[in-house]
Design an enzyme around this catalytic site. Structure first.
Site, short mmCIF file in Angstrom:
data_model
loop_
_atom_site.label_atom_id
_atom_site.label_comp_id
_atom_site.label_asym_id
_atom_site.label_seq_id
_atom_site.Cartn_x
_atom_site.Cartn_y
_atom_site.Cartn_z
N LYS A 178 -10.02 -2.54 8.76
CA LYS A 178 -8.62 -1.94 9.50
C LYS A 178 -8.76 -1.40 11.18
O LYS A 178 -9.31 -0.47 10.80
CB LYS A 178 -8.27 -1.49 8.87
CG LYS A 178 -6.93 -0.14 8.70
CD LYS A 178 -6.12 0.48 8.38
CE LYS A 178 -5.02 2.00 8.78
NZ LYS A 178 -5.28 2.69 7.46
N GLU A 189 1.14 -1.06 0.33
CA GLU A 189 -0.10 0.05 -0.06
C GLU A 189 1.24 1.36 -0.07
O GLU A 189 1.58 1.76 0.81
CB GLU A 189 -0.46 0.55 1.62
CG GLU A 189 -1.72 1.63 1.94
CD GLU A 189 -2.15 1.51 3.68
OE1 GLU A 189 -2.04 2.61 3.76
OE2 GLU A 189 -2.10 0.10 3.36
#
Length: 216
Positions: free
Chosen positions: A128, A40
């Protein structure tokens, strides 16, 4: 992209955030070379969209590549245009909705049970827990898995190699790791040191323990 399947298979998301775009790109490519499948690039890094675009060109169309710190609909659209095929958010908001409208899978930032339900309603594929260390660490993950036993949680924030092993043992689907893995590499630091740290984290997700603590 099958984000959920990739999280189950690989169990590690590397988070790249840096002030040197060239170094950030080299960091992404080094992580992939060492075997990290999910990377990411945080939009809070300098020229992050350019880094994503260049990484996509270097990696080809099939390698998973995410954009992180996606806060708004504009962020989601920009990430999509740069070549990201999944997004990561620090919270539940417009970035989640816009990403899903674009067909991008989302790892949505949550802290509370209310956040979890909101993220699921918006179509997030995975959750998350952020910031995980401040939320209560592995004990908090275990508590969440009581009412939400089958959901894919990915703790992020303060996750070093030891904590990664503890979160995975507590039932995390994967862990997201930034500075404990990346160090100063995305700011022009030592890529060989990055390779060594990467091998340590890959040992954790494969065996459940940091290499130094595992069998000889």
């Amino acid at each position: 992209m099958d984000l959920l399947g990739a999280l189950h298979a690989h169990r590690l998301v590397a988070i790249v955030r840096g002030d040197d775009p060239d170094a950030a790109l080299k960091t992404v490519l080094t992580l992939v070379e060492e075997g990290v499948a999910l990377v990411e690039v945080s939009l809070s890094g300098r020229d992050a969209l350019t880094v994503i675009n260049r990484a996509r060109a270097a990696l080809g169309p099939d390698a998973p590549l995410g954009a992180g710190t996606v806060l708004s609909a504009d962020d989601a659209r920009a990430a999509h245009g740069a070549g990201a095929d999944f997004v990561v958010t620090p919270a539940v908001g417009d970035g989640v909705t816009a990403a899903r409208e674009l067909g991008l899978p989302v790892l949505a930032g949550v802290m509370t049970p209310t956040d979890i339900l909101s993220a699921l309603r918006l179509g997030a594929e995975a959750l998350k827990i952020f910031p995980a260390a401040q939320a209560g660490g592995p004990a908090y993950l275990r508590a969440l898995r009581g009412p939400f036993p089958g959901l894919p949680f990915v703790p992020v924030g303060g996750v070093d190699a030891t904590a990664a092993a503890e979160y995975l043992a507590a039932g995390a689907t994967a862990v997201g790791v930034g500075s404990p893995l990346i160090g100063d590499a995305a700011d022009g630091g030592d890529l060989e040191a990055l390779r060594a740290r990467t091998r340590t984290f890959l040992d954790v997700v494969r065996t459940g323990v940091p290499a130094a603590e595992g069998p000889a």
